[in-house]
Design a protein around this motif. Structure first.
Motif, PDB file in Angstrom:
ATOM      1  N   VAL A   4     -93.785 -33.449  47.921  1.00 15.82           N
ATOM      2  CA  VAL A   4     -93.830 -33.330  46.516  1.00 15.82           C
ATOM      3  C   VAL A   4     -94.627 -32.006  46.105  1.00 15.82           C
ATOM      4  O   VAL A   4     -94.407 -31.232  45.254  1.00 15.82           O
ATOM      5  CB  VAL A   4     -94.472 -34.507  45.572  1.00 15.82           C
ATOM      6  CG1 VAL A   4     -94.941 -34.449  44.165  1.00 15.82           C
ATOM      7  CG2 VAL A   4     -93.670 -35.857  46.206  1.00 15.82           C
ATOM      8  N   LEU A   5     -95.730 -32.029  46.941  1.00 10.68           N
ATOM      9  CA  LEU A   5     -96.608 -30.814  46.536  1.00 10.68           C
ATOM     10  C   LEU A   5     -95.993 -29.571  46.910  1.00 10.68           C
ATOM     11  O   LEU A   5     -96.131 -28.550  46.327  1.00 10.68           O
ATOM     12  CB  LEU A   5     -97.907 -30.947  47.479  1.00 10.68           C
ATOM     13  CG  LEU A   5     -98.850 -32.056  46.954  1.00 10.68           C
ATOM     14  CD1 LEU A   5    -100.198 -32.227  47.618  1.00 10.68           C
ATOM     15  CD2 LEU A   5     -99.227 -32.024  45.595  1.00 10.68           C
ATOM     16  N   ARG A  20     -86.592 -39.947  48.229  1.00  4.72           N
ATOM     17  CA  ARG A  20     -87.530 -40.542  47.755  1.00  4.72           C
ATOM     18  C   ARG A  20     -88.369 -39.402  47.301  1.00  4.72           C
ATOM     19  O   ARG A  20     -89.891 -39.640  47.090  1.00  4.72           O
ATOM     20  CB  ARG A  20     -88.487 -41.329  48.660  1.00  4.72           C
ATOM     21  CG  ARG A  20     -87.705 -42.620  49.233  1.00  4.72           C
ATOM     22  CD  ARG A  20     -87.497 -43.760  48.212  1.00  4.72           C
ATOM     23  NE  ARG A  20     -86.097 -44.444  48.416  1.00  4.72           N
ATOM     24  CZ  ARG A  20     -85.657 -45.064  47.722  1.00  4.72           C
ATOM     25  NH1 ARG A  20     -85.723 -45.102  46.530  1.00  4.72           N
ATOM     26  NH2 ARG A  20     -84.663 -45.948  48.135  1.00  4.72           N
ATOM     27  N   VAL A  79     -85.001 -40.100  34.813  1.00  9.11           N
ATOM     28  CA  VAL A  79     -84.938 -40.945  35.950  1.00  9.11           C
ATOM     29  C   VAL A  79     -85.742 -42.263  35.957  1.00  9.11           C
ATOM     30  O   VAL A  79     -85.396 -43.530  36.201  1.00  9.11           O
ATOM     31  CB  VAL A  79     -85.147 -39.926  37.141  1.00  9.11           C
ATOM     32  CG1 VAL A  79     -85.226 -41.004  38.342  1.00  9.11           C
ATOM     33  CG2 VAL A  79     -84.182 -39.147  37.346  1.00  9.11           C
ATOM     34  N   PRO A 107     -89.605 -36.855  44.307  1.00  6.13           N
ATOM     35  CA  PRO A 107     -89.144 -36.237  42.961  1.00  6.13           C
ATOM     36  C   PRO A 107     -89.132 -34.622  43.104  1.00  6.13           C
ATOM     37  O   PRO A 107     -90.343 -33.974  43.510  1.00  6.13           O
ATOM     38  CB  PRO A 107     -90.136 -36.799  42.291  1.00  6.13           C
ATOM     39  CG  PRO A 107     -91.162 -37.253  42.967  1.00  6.13           C
ATOM     40  CD  PRO A 107     -90.813 -37.245  44.534  1.00  6.13           C
ATOM     41  N   LEU A 156     -93.782 -28.691  43.946  1.00  9.50           N
ATOM     42  CA  LEU A 156     -94.538 -28.154  42.821  1.00  9.50           C
ATOM     43  C   LEU A 156     -94.815 -26.814  43.185  1.00  9.50           C
ATOM     44  O   LEU A 156     -94.684 -25.662  42.236  1.00  9.50           O
ATOM     45  CB  LEU A 156     -95.774 -29.080  42.756  1.00  9.50           C
ATOM     46  CG  LEU A 156     -96.463 -28.733  41.753  1.00  9.50           C
ATOM     47  CD1 LEU A 156     -96.001 -28.837  40.359  1.00  9.50           C
ATOM     48  CD2 LEU A 156     -98.115 -29.505  41.610  1.00  9.50           C
ATOM     49  N   PHE A 159     -83.774 -37.949  44.372  1.00 11.06           N
ATOM     50  CA  PHE A 159     -85.077 -38.792  44.484  1.00 11.06           C
ATOM     51  C   PHE A 159     -84.779 -40.338  44.936  1.00 11.06           C
ATOM     52  O   PHE A 159     -85.326 -40.828  45.780  1.00 11.06           O
ATOM     53  CB  PHE A 159     -85.467 -39.289  42.940  1.00 11.06           C
ATOM     54  CG  PHE A 159     -86.655 -40.201  42.940  1.00 11.06           C
ATOM     55  CD1 PHE A 159     -87.814 -39.817  43.674  1.00 11.06           C
ATOM     56  CD2 PHE A 159     -86.722 -40.915  41.994  1.00 11.06           C
ATOM     57  CE1 PHE A 159     -88.949 -40.437  43.620  1.00 11.06           C
ATOM     58  CE2 PHE A 159     -87.920 -41.831  41.713  1.00 11.06           C
ATOM     59  CZ  PHE A 159     -88.815 -41.678  42.623  1.00 11.06           C
ATOM     60  N   PHE A 162     -81.400 -34.590  40.128  1.00  9.63           N
ATOM     61  CA  PHE A 162     -82.626 -35.204  40.509  1.00  9.63           C
ATOM     62  C   PHE A 162     -82.609 -36.626  40.776  1.00  9.63           C
ATOM     63  O   PHE A 162     -83.427 -36.918  41.805  1.00  9.63           O
ATOM     64  CB  PHE A 162     -83.420 -35.003  39.173  1.00  9.63           C
ATOM     65  CG  PHE A 162     -84.989 -35.390  39.212  1.00  9.63           C
ATOM     66  CD1 PHE A 162     -85.717 -34.484  39.553  1.00  9.63           C
ATOM     67  CD2 PHE A 162     -85.570 -36.598  39.003  1.00  9.63           C
ATOM     68  CE1 PHE A 162     -87.131 -34.682  39.638  1.00  9.63           C
ATOM     69  CE2 PHE A 162     -86.826 -36.920  39.060  1.00  9.63           C
ATOM     70  CZ  PHE A 162     -87.708 -35.864  39.313  1.00  9.63           C
ATOM     71  N   VAL A 182     -94.010 -37.717  52.243  1.00 12.26           N
ATOM     72  CA  VAL A 182     -93.483 -37.591  50.859  1.00 12.26           C
ATOM     73  C   VAL A 182     -94.456 -36.799  50.101  1.00 12.26           C
ATOM     74  O   VAL A 182     -94.150 -35.886  49.199  1.00 12.26           O
ATOM     75  CB  VAL A 182     -93.082 -38.980  50.281  1.00 12.26           C
ATOM     76  CG1 VAL A 182     -92.762 -38.977  48.540  1.00 12.26           C
ATOM     77  CG2 VAL A 182     -91.999 -39.573  50.896  1.00 12.26           C
ATOM     78  N   LEU A 183     -95.820 -37.101  50.271  1.00  9.77           N
ATOM     79  CA  LEU A 183     -96.770 -36.370  49.137  1.00  9.77           C
ATOM     80  C   LEU A 183     -96.723 -34.979  49.526  1.00  9.77           C
ATOM     81  O   LEU A 183     -96.716 -34.226  48.649  1.00  9.77           O
ATOM     82  CB  LEU A 183     -97.765 -37.035  49.617  1.00  9.77           C
ATOM     83  CG  LEU A 183     -99.060 -36.337  48.878  1.00  9.77           C
ATOM     84  CD1 LEU A 183     -99.182 -36.302  47.448  1.00  9.77           C
ATOM     85  CD2 LEU A 183    -100.562 -36.978  49.153  1.00  9.77           C
ATOM     86  N   LEU A 236     -87.701 -36.169  34.641  1.00  2.88           N
ATOM     87  CA  LEU A 236     -88.536 -37.496  35.186  1.00  2.88           C
ATOM     88  C   LEU A 236     -88.342 -38.550  34.233  1.00  2.88           C
ATOM     89  O   LEU A 236     -88.158 -39.600  34.593  1.00  2.88           O
ATOM     90  CB  LEU A 236     -90.060 -37.006  35.010  1.00  2.88           C
ATOM     91  CG  LEU A 236     -90.485 -36.089  36.227  1.00  2.88           C
ATOM     92  CD1 LEU A 236     -91.981 -35.775  35.869  1.00  2.88           C
ATOM     93  CD2 LEU A 236     -90.135 -36.324  37.388  1.00  2.88           C
TER      94      LEU A 236
END
Lengths: 285, 245, 329
Positions: free
Chosen positions: A93-94, A31, A227, A33, A97, A27, A23, A89-90, A224
């Protein structure tokens, strides 16, 4: 009592390290997560457990096959989803998820709602009594494996060309690109590596934690926290963070069972307030 | 009283000393030009003055008020405005909204969540006026993304002037402009009243020399030569820095 | 503009009259649920759409208000006192969330809010003495303001609609206010905003508090509607849902999150009647929306409509970094 608790803490820390090292690398380099990381841990546990129970594969072979399968899953995810969203990046991330939710439901569909318990390899069952303390062999083995993986990862990062490229990418992605490192291939490799480690950790953890629906989102926040504690992309940070969390979690479970999950996050809060870049992260210029 | 008095300003990144003991004094109303080769620490100096970076040591005084320890936003309220070498604006918004945001930054109204911004007619009229000062009144309602680079440069200057600063820092205002655009911006700057002290970093000597009262030459993070245009041009150290003699 | 007014008026009439045109009490209850989640989605989108901060921990605040309400009611507090306490506790929790997560922005903000949300979930799940753990807490009575019993589904729906309308009105005033403009400025150019004299941190913190207030209101309504609260209310899925509502409907608008909430809740209700694979659907929708319709349904449809009716095409949305031409050295 305290000794066994300490052993359990270190063992749990070892499992967390297998989970969070990947992880942290992902990350640090991308960048992103990877919110699918807990799912990869769980998926590893389910696949490994099934291979052992239904296919009667030896434990270690099952662990390797499961790790490879999860690594492949990670590679597919990186190539076909994350790659297309490069630069945002956003969105990445989504997507991780979203995939995590899908894996969670998929596992429920395939493996059902009952926990899957996995036996430790027979050679490592039982334990040794020394100095009046009972040492469970399998847990000691997990600690040793985590240490070995840490050493291999460290050697890989420190001594090999691939490791040098990863370190360069973590330090300064722009510069890495400029000097001609093929960052996109590096991303795939690191994503596979991280996924594989998480899957392997899932198998290692199965005899201790068992594998159950919800394991994914129970493990993800721990990664999380490790890290945030250890700093992104820092291997020693992951190691120390994992052990710290391992201790807090296990001692918390015994001493304040109702608040164990809560006190787990206290070190994170402290680090955020005092040193936002993590214990081992570098200060931003 | 000096408009901007800098003494012993230092800043390092890691082991790299980017600013090493800058001293600078700018009189009220003065037009000061700062020149120097790339990497001399000019933009870092601006960042230290404006508060985007914190100095390791040294003092910065704005009309006698020590500001080196203040956050950037406080410095804006004390009368310091700046433009950026790389234009930093709000591309999705209209020109008018860009300038309005600039005015709002110094107004107590910025915390008000209960009224509509587009009903704040006084503020908006002020923003239109500021755009008029840079000749962009008729483009006020156009989104910034649809304007040319030269127009954006003027919007940036309008935003800085709208705040009625006491000291204005201009970081390479002519960079990237066409010859015509340069002339426009130069004319615009020439009209800025002397109540506003201007410090400018610029490479384009043709336009900048004309504009400057005094010139400071920076090299390796320090001010090496300081004086009137004639003095600086005549100084052998200037030639040394620029021609490598 | 008048067409728009007419549409809003029509929507308002339809909403008020909803108990008359839907088949039964269950559907009225779904209506209430949609309104509650719309408030929740607006709360989350205040941060995503207007501050550029993606929170994956808002279910923690939503459930903090809900649990406080349930615990207080269980302890024998009166309705008004329980509601006031729930709001106060949730706002205090929001302040902690904001203070910690605003140490960073971007991805760090996502990670910290996620972890904080999981803390709340962990507390709900494990602090059995207070929360009842897995069994949750039942709430027996809905309030009866002015003697009108909200136990009647249509009454509860209308009461929720009043709160919803108030929230939307306040939200609209908020985002179009000078403060709303400041907030959007911090989203687009935080450094520039600082240089212009804005306290970027305090602006974000204040916005977070408003967002927390909305989440708390939604959480309180949620408990009154379900008359029950349990750990899944605080789970990561519950935090992800309003994010999905916001980005699927259209982040940074008012109508977007509301439409998103309606869609997600309808799909959830319809889907759950046939399959139990809600997580799969939720995850899949997430992936599809992010990959193929990142701007969301409402702005996407608006753009198509505008093009259809021949209006000037909207300005291309230029990312902050790409609008600038680097000056030659």
């Amino acid at each position: 009592m305290w000794t066994i608790l300490a052993i359990n803490s270190v063992t749990f820390g070892g499992l967390l390290f297998l989970l969070s090292a990947g992880f942290s690398l992902i990350f640090g380099l991308m960048r992103v997560p990877n919110l699918t990381h807990g799912s990869m841990f769980m998926l590893g546990g389910y696949i490994g457990g099934s291979l052992i129970a239904s296919w009667h594969l030896p434990f270690w072979l099952a662990a390797l096959v499961a790790a490879a399968a999860v690594a492949a899953f990670g590679g597919v995810m990186e190539r076909f989803l994350l790659r297309r969203l490069a630069g945002s990046v956003l969105a990445q991330v989504l997507v991780t998820l979203g995939v995590a939710f899908m894996v969670s439901d998929f596992s429920l569909m395939v493996w059902g709602g009952d926990p899957l318990s996995v036996d430790a390899p027979r050679a490592l069952a039982g334990g040794t009594r020394a100095l009046g303390v009972f040492f469970p062999t399998y847990r000691i083995a997990v600690i040793l494996i985590a240490v070995a993986v840490a050493a291999i990862l460290w050697a890989m990062l420190d001594r090999t060309r691939l490791g040098a490229m990863i370190r360069a990418g973590v330090d300064d992605p722009e510069m890495a690109r400029v000097v001609g490192i093929r960052v996109s291939r590096l991303f795939t490799i690191v994503f596979c590596l991280g996924a594989g480690l998480a899957g392997f950790g899932g198998v290692m953890g199965a005899p201790i934690l068992s594998v159950y629906p919800g394991l994914d989102f129970a493990m993800l926040p721990l990664a999380l926290v490790v890290v945030i504690l250890g700093g992104a992309g820092s291997l020693p940070g992951s190691l120390v963070g994992s052990i710290v969390i391992g201790f807090i979690y296990n001692f918390g479970l015994v001493m304040v069972p109702q608040l164990a999950y809560f006190i787990l996050f206290l070190p994170m809060v402290l680090v955020l307030v005092l040193r936002p870049q993590g214990l081992f992260g570098r200060a931003a210029p | 009283m000096t408009a901007l008095a800098i003494r012993g300003l230092r800043k390092s990144f890691g082991g790299l000393r980017v600013t090493q003991g800058v001293d600078l004094a700018v009189a009220p109303g003065e037009r000061r030009l700062i020149i120097g080769p790339n990497g001399a620490g000019k933009t870092t100096l601006f960042n230290l003055i404006a508060g985007d970076l914190r100095a390791d040591s040294g003092s910065v005084a704005l009309f006698g008020t020590e500001i080196a320890g203040l956050p950037a936003r406080r410095r804006a309220h004390l009368g310091l405005a700046r433009t950026y070498q790389i234009i930093t604006l709000f591309p999705k918004d209209t020109l008018l909204r860009n300038v309005t945001l600039s005015l709002l930054g110094l107004s107590g109204l910025r915390w008000n969540p209960f009224v509509r911004l587009d009903r704040q007619h006084a503020l908006i009229a002020q923003a239109r006026h500021a755009l008029g000062r840079v000749g962009l009144a008729d483009m006020a309602d156009r989104p910034l993304a649809e304007t040319s680079y030269g127009e954006r440069r003027r919007v940036e200057i309008a935003m800085a002037l709208a705040q009625s600063p006491r000291v204005l820092l201009l970081d390479e205002p002519f960079a990237g402009l066409s010859i015509d655009e340069r002339r426009d911006v130069a004319a615009l700057l020439a009209e800025v009243p002397r109540e506003i002290t201007i410090v400018m970093i610029e490479h384009d000597m043709d336009v900048a020399l004309e504009f400057a009262d005094r010139i400071s030459v920076m090299h390796f993070g320090a001010v090496v030569v300081d004086g009137t245009r004639a003095e600086v041009v005549a100084d052998p150290r200037t030639r040394e820095i620029y021609l490598g003699e | 503009m008048t067409a728009r007014r007419a549409l809003i008026g029509l929507a308002a009439v339809l909403l008020v009259a909803l108990p008359l045109w839907v088949p039964g009490n269950y559907d009225i209850s779904v209506g209430s649920e949609i309104l509650i989640y719309a408030i929740f989605a607006l709360s989350v989108d205040l941060l995503i759409g207007f501050a550029g901060l993606v929170s994956l921990g808002h279910a923690g605040l939503f459930s903090l208000a809900g649990y406080t309400l349930a615990v207080c009611l269980g302890a024998g507090f009166g309705q008004p006192a329980a509601i006031a306490l729930a709001l106060a506790v949730a706002l205090a929790g929001t302040a902690v969330f904001a203070a910690l997560s605003l140490r960073t922005t971007g991805v760090g903000f996502i990670m910290i809010t996620l972890a904080l949300g999981q803390i709340m979930w962990g507390l709900a799940y494990r602090w059995v003495g207070l929360t009842g753990g897995d069994n949750g807490i039942s709430v027996s009575a809905r309030p009866a303001p002015f003697g009108i019993s909200l136990a009647v589904p249509s009454h509860f729906y209308e009461a929720t609609l009043i709160v919803f309308a108030g929230a939307v009105f306040a939200y609209r005033v908020f985002v179009e206010s000078p403060f709303g403009a400041s907030l959007r400025g911090t989203r687009d150019q935080p450094r520039r905003m600082t240089a212009l004299g804005y306290n970027v941190w305090m602006i974000r913190f204040s916005a977070f508090m408003v967002s927390g207030l909305l989440a708390a209101i939604a959480g309180i309504l949620f408990v009154f509607r379900a008359e029950f609260i349990s750990p899944p209310t605080a789970a990561l899925t519950a935090s992800a849902e309003p994010v999905l509502m916001a980005i699927s409907g259209g982040s940074g608008t008012i109508l977007g999150p509301i439409v998103g909430a309606a869609l997600v809740e309808l799909v959830k209700n319809v889907a759950s009647a046939y399959i139990s694979r809600w997580n799969m659907l939720l995850g899949g929708t997430f992936v599809v929306i992010v990959m193929f319709m990142p701007e969301g349904l409402v702005p996407g449809t608006m753009r198509l409509l505008r093009r259809r009716f021949g209006a000037r095409p909207p300005a291309p949305v230029v990312a902050a970094g790409t609008a600038e031409r680097k000056p030659p050295p």
